[in-house]
Design a protein around this motif. Structure first.
Motif, PDB file in Angstrom:
ATOM      1  N   ALA A 142       4.315   4.999   0.280  1.00  0.00           N
ATOM      2  CA  ALA A 142       3.441   3.896  -0.032  1.00  0.00           C
ATOM      3  C   ALA A 142       4.235   2.794  -0.645  1.00  0.00           C
ATOM      4  O   ALA A 142       4.100   1.626  -0.114  1.00  0.00           O
ATOM      5  CB  ALA A 142       2.302   3.934  -0.821  1.00  0.00           C
ATOM      6  N   ASP A 143       5.201   3.123  -1.413  1.00  0.00           N
ATOM      7  CA  ASP A 143       6.105   1.868  -1.885  1.00  0.00           C
ATOM      8  C   ASP A 143       6.989   1.335  -1.067  1.00  0.00           C
ATOM      9  O   ASP A 143       7.670   0.338  -1.516  1.00  0.00           O
ATOM     10  CB  ASP A 143       6.697   2.181  -3.427  1.00  0.00           C
ATOM     11  N   GLU A 144       6.994   1.823   0.092  1.00  0.00           N
ATOM     12  CA  GLU A 144       8.192   1.244   1.139  1.00  0.00           C
ATOM     13  C   GLU A 144       7.467   0.339   2.032  1.00  0.00           C
ATOM     14  O   GLU A 144       8.145  -0.253   3.155  1.00  0.00           O
ATOM     15  CB  GLU A 144       8.904   2.795   1.651  1.00  0.00           C
ATOM     16  N   LEU A 145       6.219   0.472   2.299  1.00  0.00           N
ATOM     17  CA  LEU A 145       5.380  -0.233   3.237  1.00  0.00           C
ATOM     18  C   LEU A 145       5.634  -1.688   3.213  1.00  0.00           C
ATOM     19  O   LEU A 145       5.740  -2.100   2.102  1.00  0.00           O
ATOM     20  CB  LEU A 145       3.830   0.086   3.208  1.00  0.00           C
ATOM     21  N   PRO A 146       5.988  -2.332   4.332  1.00  0.00           N
ATOM     22  CA  PRO A 146       6.305  -3.738   4.423  1.00  0.00           C
ATOM     23  C   PRO A 146       4.941  -4.665   4.126  1.00  0.00           C
ATOM     24  O   PRO A 146       5.197  -5.710   3.649  1.00  0.00           O
ATOM     25  CB  PRO A 146       6.522  -4.197   5.848  1.00  0.00           C
ATOM     26  N   ALA A 147       3.652  -4.138   4.187  1.00  0.00           N
ATOM     27  CA  ALA A 147       2.493  -4.851   3.989  1.00  0.00           C
ATOM     28  C   ALA A 147       1.417  -3.849   3.562  1.00  0.00           C
ATOM     29  O   ALA A 147       1.547  -2.659   3.989  1.00  0.00           O
ATOM     30  CB  ALA A 147       2.257  -5.772   5.192  1.00  0.00           C
ATOM     31  N   GLY A 153       0.902   1.401   7.413  1.00  0.00           N
ATOM     32  CA  GLY A 153       0.542   2.811   7.225  1.00  0.00           C
ATOM     33  C   GLY A 153       1.835   3.559   8.109  1.00  0.00           C
ATOM     34  O   GLY A 153       2.704   3.175   8.445  1.00  0.00           O
ATOM     35  N   SER A 154       1.737   4.762   7.589  1.00  0.00           N
ATOM     36  CA  SER A 154       3.027   5.686   8.354  1.00  0.00           C
ATOM     37  C   SER A 154       2.374   7.113   8.549  1.00  0.00           C
ATOM     38  O   SER A 154       1.196   7.458   7.887  1.00  0.00           O
ATOM     39  CB  SER A 154       3.881   5.837   7.474  1.00  0.00           C
ATOM     40  N   LEU A 155       2.992   7.661   9.379  1.00  0.00           N
ATOM     41  CA  LEU A 155       2.444   9.233   9.822  1.00  0.00           C
ATOM     42  C   LEU A 155       2.217  10.042   8.617  1.00  0.00           C
ATOM     43  O   LEU A 155       1.157  10.897   8.415  1.00  0.00           O
ATOM     44  CB  LEU A 155       3.344   9.891  10.815  1.00  0.00           C
TER      45      LEU A 155
END
Length: 287
Positions: free
Chosen positions: A170-175, A179-181
């Protein structure tokens, strides 16, 4: 001896191991198959740009994968960045020469269907398609963008690039809307497994579409895209070239891959290019 903390040490991030190119080649390159070569580079600006520059010397089925993209591109010249080995960043070169050029516009939509199909099998994640090129997953009940597709003419073919967030936290998401898998509770985040599944699915869908001379209806592509499209049956705003916008209900994907909007004045307007914002739908909210 190399320090275990060296930035490119194979074991420096056990949660994000490097791809095994030999294993990928064994699993994907076969006589008579679509994929003719596969290379993995540690870092590059954009895999799409790399293949486009070499288009004149490429054979169909060339695959280029990057562990990291420093200048990845999306539609409308948007950037796409993520930590090294946190996702899948790759491009393929296709030459559907016998398919009428006016049907090549289906290729990014085909790639979306292939990705969604492959990820459902390998990651156990329901991946929805936002017209024309976004891959959406559900994170804590909300739609989030986990990937995107970019198709570009290059030489006598097309380069199709895909970026997919796999293990981003979560802290790496660009916006906030990303989301991510892993955040979508995927049953597998093994990138080799995911890449093999997506490329095999892409090979299958591309072969079926090509055998139908690019006819999206006859190949089943049009129906498959509509079935997986989160944009349909929702109120959307289409931001069009020239600073024009349309608000309407997305009611269909037509035979040319365009999004058909039904506006308040009763008109049906096909959109072939533009930025789409989901305004209201079953879940409500903006995406």
């Amino acid at each position: 001896m190399t320090s275990p903390d060296a930035p490119h040490n194979r074991w420096s991030d056990l949660d994000r191991p490097p791809l095994n190119v030999a294993a990928l080649r064994r699993g994907l390159l076969r006589p008579g198959g679509l994929w003719s070569s596969l290379d993995v580079v540690e870092s590059t600006g954009s895999t799409n740009s790399d293949l486009a520059r070499r288009a004149g010397s490429l054979t169909e089925g060339t695959v280029l994968v990057a562990e990291e993209q420093t200048a990845g591109r999306g539609r409308l010249d948007r950037t796409w960045t993520a930590p090294p080995r946190s996702g899948l960043f790759f491009s393929v070169f296709l030459t559907p020469g016998e398919v009428p050029v006016e049907r090549w516009g289906w290729l990014p939509l085909l790639a979306g269907v292939a990705a969604a199909t492959g990820l459902a099998r390998s990651a156990g994640v329901d991946t929805a398609l936002k017209w024309p090129n976004d891959l959406l997953v559900t994170v804590e009940g909300a739609e989030r963008k986990a990937g995107g597709i970019l198709a570009e003419r290059a030489g006598d073919g097309v380069v199709i690039g895909m970026g997919l967030n796999v293990s981003l936290r979560a802290d790496e998401l660009p916006a906030p809307t990303a989301g991510s898998l892993v955040l979508a509770d995927a049953v597998s985040t093994d990138r080799e497994t995911l890449l093999r599944a997506v490329l095999r699915s892409l090979e299958q869908w591309y072969g079926t579409w090509r055998a139908a001379d690019g006819d999206a209806a006859a190949s089943g592509l049009q129906a498959a895209y509509a079935a997986g499209c989160a944009t349909l049956d929702r109120t959307v705003r289409a931001q069009l070239p020239g600073d024009r916008s349309i608000v309407g209900e997305a009611v269909a994907i037509d035979g040319d891959g365009r999004l058909v909007l039904s506006t308040d004045d009763g008109l049906r307007e096909p959109v072939s290019a533009g930025d789409i914002v989901h305004l209201r739908g079953v879940e409500g909210g903006l995406t």
